[in-house]
Scaffold this motif. Sequence first.
Motif, mmCIF file in Angstrom:
data_model
loop_
_atom_site.group_PDB
_atom_site.id
_atom_site.type_symbol
_atom_site.label_atom_id
_atom_site.label_comp_id
_atom_site.label_asym_id
_atom_site.label_seq_id
_atom_site.Cartn_x
_atom_site.Cartn_y
_atom_site.Cartn_z
ATOM 1 N N THR A 54 51.337 -3.960 104.985
ATOM 2 C CA THR A 54 50.346 -4.719 104.230
ATOM 3 C C THR A 54 49.602 -3.821 103.252
ATOM 4 N N ASP A 55 48.992 -4.441 102.265
ATOM 5 C CA ASP A 55 48.175 -3.735 101.276
ATOM 6 C C ASP A 55 46.724 -3.831 101.724
ATOM 7 N N PRO A 56 46.128 -2.723 102.169
ATOM 8 C CA PRO A 56 44.747 -2.774 102.658
ATOM 9 C C PRO A 56 43.768 -3.357 101.633
ATOM 10 N N GLN A 57 43.942 -3.020 100.357
ATOM 11 C CA GLN A 57 43.017 -3.541 99.358
ATOM 12 C C GLN A 57 43.157 -5.043 99.205
ATOM 13 N N ALA A 58 44.367 -5.564 99.320
ATOM 14 C CA ALA A 58 44.563 -7.012 99.247
ATOM 15 C C ALA A 58 43.883 -7.701 100.426
ATOM 16 N N LEU A 59 43.684 -6.969 101.518
ATOM 17 C CA LEU A 59 42.989 -7.494 102.689
ATOM 18 C C LEU A 59 41.489 -7.241 102.627
ATOM 19 N N GLY A 60 41.026 -6.638 101.513
ATOM 20 C CA GLY A 60 39.602 -6.370 101.352
ATOM 21 C C GLY A 60 39.128 -5.083 101.982
ATOM 22 N N LEU A 61 40.058 -4.217 102.367
ATOM 23 C CA LEU A 61 39.699 -2.931 102.967
ATOM 24 C C LEU A 61 39.768 -1.862 101.890
ATOM 25 N N THR A 64 38.948 3.960 102.759
ATOM 26 C CA THR A 64 39.743 4.656 103.765
ATOM 27 C C THR A 64 39.082 5.999 104.007
ATOM 28 N N ALA A 65 38.950 6.380 105.266
ATOM 29 C CA ALA A 65 38.322 7.661 105.591
ATOM 30 C C ALA A 65 39.063 8.318 106.744
ATOM 31 N N LEU A 66 39.005 9.634 106.760
ATOM 32 C CA LEU A 66 39.520 10.438 107.866
ATOM 33 C C LEU A 66 38.301 10.967 108.611
ATOM 34 N N VAL A 67 38.229 10.685 109.890
ATOM 35 C CA VAL A 67 37.058 11.026 110.687
ATOM 36 C C VAL A 67 37.463 12.034 111.750
ATOM 37 N N SER A 68 36.905 13.233 111.655
ATOM 38 C CA SER A 68 37.131 14.259 112.664
ATOM 39 C C SER A 68 36.110 14.045 113.779
ATOM 40 N N VAL A 69 36.579 14.098 115.033
ATOM 41 C CA VAL A 69 35.734 13.762 116.176
ATOM 42 C C VAL A 69 35.723 14.915 117.171
ATOM 43 N N THR A 70 34.515 15.284 117.603
ATOM 44 C CA THR A 70 34.321 16.337 118.598
ATOM 45 C C THR A 70 33.345 15.825 119.644
ATOM 46 N N PRO A 71 33.622 16.014 120.939
ATOM 47 C CA PRO A 71 32.683 15.538 121.961
ATOM 48 C C PRO A 71 31.363 16.300 121.898
ATOM 49 N N LEU A 72 30.273 15.604 122.223
ATOM 50 C CA LEU A 72 28.968 16.270 122.278
ATOM 51 C C LEU A 72 28.930 17.268 123.426
ATOM 52 N N ASP A 73 29.579 16.927 124.536
ATOM 53 C CA ASP A 73 29.643 17.791 125.711
ATOM 54 C C ASP A 73 31.101 18.204 125.910
ATOM 55 N N PRO A 74 31.408 19.509 125.795
ATOM 56 C CA PRO A 74 32.802 19.953 125.947
ATOM 57 C C PRO A 74 33.419 19.602 127.302
ATOM 58 N N ARG A 75 32.581 19.319 128.316
ATOM 59 C CA ARG A 75 33.094 18.955 129.642
ATOM 60 C C ARG A 75 33.392 17.458 129.742
ATOM 61 N N GLN A 76 33.134 16.745 128.677
ATOM 62 C CA GLN A 76 33.355 15.292 128.653
ATOM 63 C C GLN A 76 34.835 14.995 128.859
ATOM 64 N N PRO A 77 35.156 13.911 129.590
ATOM 65 C CA PRO A 77 36.574 13.546 129.765
ATOM 66 C C PRO A 77 37.245 13.312 128.409
ATOM 67 N N VAL A 106 40.515 5.526 109.376
ATOM 68 C CA VAL A 106 39.812 4.251 109.481
ATOM 69 C C VAL A 106 39.799 3.558 108.126
ATOM 70 N N ARG A 107 39.707 2.237 108.163
ATOM 71 C CA ARG A 107 39.606 1.440 106.938
ATOM 72 C C ARG A 107 38.489 0.420 107.119
ATOM 73 N N THR A 108 37.630 0.335 106.096
ATOM 74 C CA THR A 108 36.535 -0.629 106.108
ATOM 75 C C THR A 108 36.416 -1.275 104.738
ATOM 76 N N ARG A 109 35.642 -2.344 104.678
ATOM 77 C CA ARG A 109 35.431 -3.030 103.399
ATOM 78 C C ARG A 109 34.530 -2.221 102.467
ATOM 79 N N THR A 110 33.441 -1.681 103.011
ATOM 80 C CA THR A 110 32.444 -0.989 102.185
ATOM 81 C C THR A 110 32.029 0.318 102.847
ATOM 82 N N THR A 111 31.320 1.138 102.105
ATOM 83 C CA THR A 111 30.786 2.371 102.692
ATOM 84 C C THR A 111 29.703 2.044 103.717
#
Length: 147
Positions: A54-61, A64-77, A106-111
């Motif tokens: 599908t075309d994300p823009q045709a769907l209103g998305l 597009t962003a790339l989100v790097s994720v790190t746990p707040l607590d390194p001992r977190q599962p 991730v893809r969203t409609r707006t910032t």
Amino acid sequence: MDDRDAAILAALEDDARATFAEIGRRVGLAPSSVHERVRKLEQSGVIRGYRAETDPQALGLFVTALVSVTPLDPRQPDDLPERISEFHEVEDCHSVAGEENYILKVRTRTTSDLEDLLRRIREKAEVQTRTTIVLSTPFEHRPTTAS
């Protein structure tokens, strides 16, 4: 897997709706042989499924962003995929080596929607995020087999 299987995969990556006869003409096999090979490739897990691109823009998305994720607590599962599975805006989730534990596409409609998603991810998953907004995408979903 041999060269003919690779050629069949390349044909399917070009057009997953192609008939066995069309693929057979392209790779030099009878339709029945193509059908049998495709069935074996499906059963072995080489072919995991078929889907519409599908075309994300045709769907209103539009964002597009790339989100790097790190746990707040390194001992977190290490259960981020389960924690964020409800967020339909997350298209891809990659476990990575490096400073981050995961990178999400991730893809969203707006910032503003992106900002809300990031807040929800941080709250639900108890993580910190670093976000890169995509300006353009020259290509994606490239075939994994040689044509």
